[in-house]
Design an enzyme around this catalytic site. Structure first.
Site, mmCIF file in Angstrom:
data_model
loop_
_atom_site.group_PDB
_atom_site.id
_atom_site.type_symbol
_atom_site.label_atom_id
_atom_site.label_comp_id
_atom_site.label_asym_id
_atom_site.label_seq_id
_atom_site.Cartn_x
_atom_site.Cartn_y
_atom_site.Cartn_z
ATOM 1 C CG HIS A 228 -0.150 0.198 2.517
ATOM 2 N ND1 HIS A 228 0.609 -0.813 3.084
ATOM 3 C CD2 HIS A 228 0.000 1.280 3.338
ATOM 4 C CE1 HIS A 228 1.174 -0.371 4.193
ATOM 5 N NE2 HIS A 228 0.836 0.900 4.369
ATOM 6 C CG ASP A 230 1.744 5.257 4.557
ATOM 7 O OD1 ASP A 230 1.111 4.191 4.599
ATOM 8 O OD2 ASP A 230 2.880 5.397 5.061
ATOM 9 C CG HIS A 275 5.197 1.038 2.839
ATOM 10 N ND1 HIS A 275 4.744 2.182 2.234
ATOM 11 C CD2 HIS A 275 4.598 1.001 4.049
ATOM 12 C CE1 HIS A 275 3.903 2.814 3.032
ATOM 13 N NE2 HIS A 275 3.788 2.112 4.144
ATOM 14 N NE ARG A 285 9.826 -6.564 11.222
ATOM 15 C CZ ARG A 285 8.921 -5.841 10.577
ATOM 16 N NH1 ARG A 285 7.816 -6.378 10.152
ATOM 17 N NH2 ARG A 285 9.138 -4.557 10.336
#
Length: 342
Positions: A228, A230, A275, A285
């Site tokens: 996607h 931002d 990303h 993570r």
């Protein structure tokens, strides 16, 4: 390689499967609904042919020049000497671990609504994809108190204090970055009516997105965060691991992604970074993303100084921030194309 459009579905389902994270502790193998086809088509942090993300010292006199180069090439870079205290980053990470370590039933008390943005759940853009995500998230707009009280009825103040301190620090850093990014384009704060003299955005629209990517038994078949861009001016990310492109570890560094709005203002010169997030077999993570953008009534269009026909014709029509967010919410990766001049 498949594009984001080809991987994403044409519909926008609102069923709870695309909102509610799976109970990862009870899963020993990846369910079929979480297995993504052709995942290897997308570069990961181990790809040798991906250009490393540059690290830029904000105190370097060449910072603006280096930013422009990074924004034109990939739309992503790291920053050091950013002014966010290390002790605050450690406190923030500790509180995020605390949140995601809560029992599933407790976290679900703050589950976001199908059309909502705040609270616990998967990222909103996950509903555009047919497969589910190996992650969980928590989004905060403004004060975290309401949701924090639901999570820790007797002990919510520590979480709120840390989040609010981080929000204040990120607001100052975002103003600093706005000035540097505009300067890198040959612009000043006077060129955008919704930007103040020191880079602060009048009525800025900002949000924090806390992300957790638990260990995955089949990391090459699952996706932590789907591809996607931002919708922000830019996004600043703190993470305890590496992302999907090669990031040379720099202690205390933050990652900056160019968002759609900065792409529009730059008249296409800056890349709105596509990303995603990878998962790992052993490593859990975390990432904390701060989205920063103009108020909903702000007029968005390429800066006049960056329009110079015929070499640089105007690429996008004028829309308000609210109009663009509505287009992105409905059409996802096609949003920029829909406001582009023919």
């Amino acid at each position: 390689m498949q594009s984001v459009s080809e991987l994403s579905s044409n519909s926008h389902p609102s069923n709870l499967d695309h909102i509610t994270p799976i109970d990862f502790e009870s899963i020993k193998e990846v369910p079929e609904s979480f297995i993504w086809p052709l995942l290897s088509d997308y570069p990961s942090c181990n790809s040798a042919d991906i250009e490393p993300v540059p690290s830029i010292d904000l105190c370097d006199p060449k910072a603006t020049k280096l930013m422009r180069r990074a924004c034109e090439r990939s739309g992503v870079f790291q920053i050091t000497n950013h002014g966010i205290p290390t002790r605050l980053l450690h406190k923030l990470e500790s509180q995020v671990w605390r949140l995601f370590s809560l029992p599933t039933g407790q976290k679900l008390k703050t589950l976001r609504s199908p059309d909502g943005f705040t609270g616990y759940g998967l990222a909103n853009h996950s509903s555009f994809y047919p497969k589910l995500l190996w992650s969980e998230g928590f989004t905060i707009f403004g004060s975290p108190v309401e949701h924090a009280r639901q999570l820790w009825p007797q002990d919510y103040t520590n979480f709120c204090d840390v989040i609010e301190e981080y929000q204040k620090e990120m607001s100052k850093l975002s103003g600093r970055l706005t000035v540097l990014l505009l300067n890198s384009l040959g612009l000043t704060t006077d060129d955008l009516e919704w930007v103040g003299a020191t880079g602060e955005i009048n009525g800025a629209r900002s949000a924090l997105r806390l992300n957790s990517y638990p260990p995955c038994p089949e990391p090459t078949r699952a996706m932590g965060l789907a591809p996607h861009t931002d919708s922000s001016l830019f996004t600043v990310i703190y993470q305890n691991g590496v992302g999907w492109v090669t990031v040379r570890p720099v202690t205390g560094a933050l990652v900056v992604n160019v968002g759609d709005i900065l792409h529009i203002i730059s008249n296409g010169r800056f890349v709105s970074s596509v990303h995603r997030a990878v998962v790992d077999r052993a490593q859990h993570r975390l990432s904390i993303a701060h989205f920063y953008g103009p108020p909903v009534n702000a007029q968005l269009s390429p800066a006049k100084k960056l329009v110079d026909p015929p070499d640089h014709p105007i690429l996008y029509r004028t829309v308000t921030s609210q109009e663009y967010l509505a287009i992105k919410a409905k059409h996802f990766d096609k949003a920029l194309a829909l406001i582009r001049h023919a």
